[in-house]
Design a protein around this motif. Sequence first.
Motif, PDB file in Angstrom:
ATOM      1  N   ILE A  51       0.882  -1.173   0.000  1.00 50.63           N
ATOM      2  CA  ILE A  51       0.000   0.000   0.000  1.00 50.63           C
ATOM      3  C   ILE A  51       0.917   1.219   0.000  1.00 50.63           C
ATOM      4  CG2 ILE A  51      -1.831   1.248   1.170  1.00 50.63           C
ATOM      5  CD1 ILE A  51      -2.570  -1.390   2.583  1.00 50.63           C
ATOM      6  N   ASP A  77      -6.122   4.311   1.931  1.00 49.52           N
ATOM      7  CA  ASP A  77      -5.008   3.503   2.432  1.00 49.52           C
ATOM      8  C   ASP A  77      -5.347   2.904   3.796  1.00 49.52           C
ATOM      9  OD1 ASP A  77      -3.538   4.105   0.161  1.00 49.52           O
ATOM     10  OD2 ASP A  77      -2.453   5.749   1.118  1.00 49.52           O
ATOM     11  N   LYS A  80      -7.767  -0.033   3.246  1.00 48.78           N
ATOM     12  CA  LYS A  80      -7.037  -1.217   2.768  1.00 48.78           C
ATOM     13  C   LYS A  80      -6.222  -1.841   3.891  1.00 48.78           C
ATOM     14  CE  LYS A  80      -6.379   0.530  -1.942  1.00 48.78           C
ATOM     15  NZ  LYS A  80      -5.348   1.020  -2.887  1.00 48.78           N
ATOM     16  N   ALA A  83      -8.402  -3.645   6.377  1.00 46.69           N
ATOM     17  CA  ALA A  83      -8.932  -4.882   5.786  1.00 46.69           C
ATOM     18  C   ALA A  83      -7.889  -5.997   5.873  1.00 46.69           C
ATOM     19  CB  ALA A  83      -9.349  -4.643   4.338  1.00 46.69           C
TER      20      ALA A  83
END
Length: 108
Positions: A51, A77, A80, A83
Motif C-alpha cells: 500500500i 489507504d 485497505k 482490511a
Amino acid sequence: MIEVKVWRTPERGIYKFSIKGHAGYDEYGKDIVCAAVSAISQTAVLGIENIEGVKIRKKIEEGNLEVEIEQALKEIDRIKLQAILETMLLGLKDVAQGYSDYVKVEEV
C-alpha cells in the motif's frame, strides 16, 4: 507456544501487532502450526508494504515478528490497511481455535 498480541486505537483500528514464540506442535521444519501463523502474518506484511501511502516499522527475528503502523495518510489507504489487518487477525484466531494449546491471540 506462539503468542499473538494486537493493539487497537480507541476507534478500534489495529495499529500494531506482535507474534512471538514457536508452537512446538512438531519438530522444526514440520510444524504446521508455525507454518500457518508464519504464512498468515508474512502475507499480511507483504500486503501492507504494497500500500503506497502506508509506512510501517517492522522487526523480524527468529520466532519474533513485530509491526507498527507509522503512517497512513489517505482514507483509502487506511481502509485497505485495516482490511488486511482484520483478515490476518481472523486467520490467526482460526488457527488458535483449532490449536489452542499452541497459539494464543490477545487484543490489547
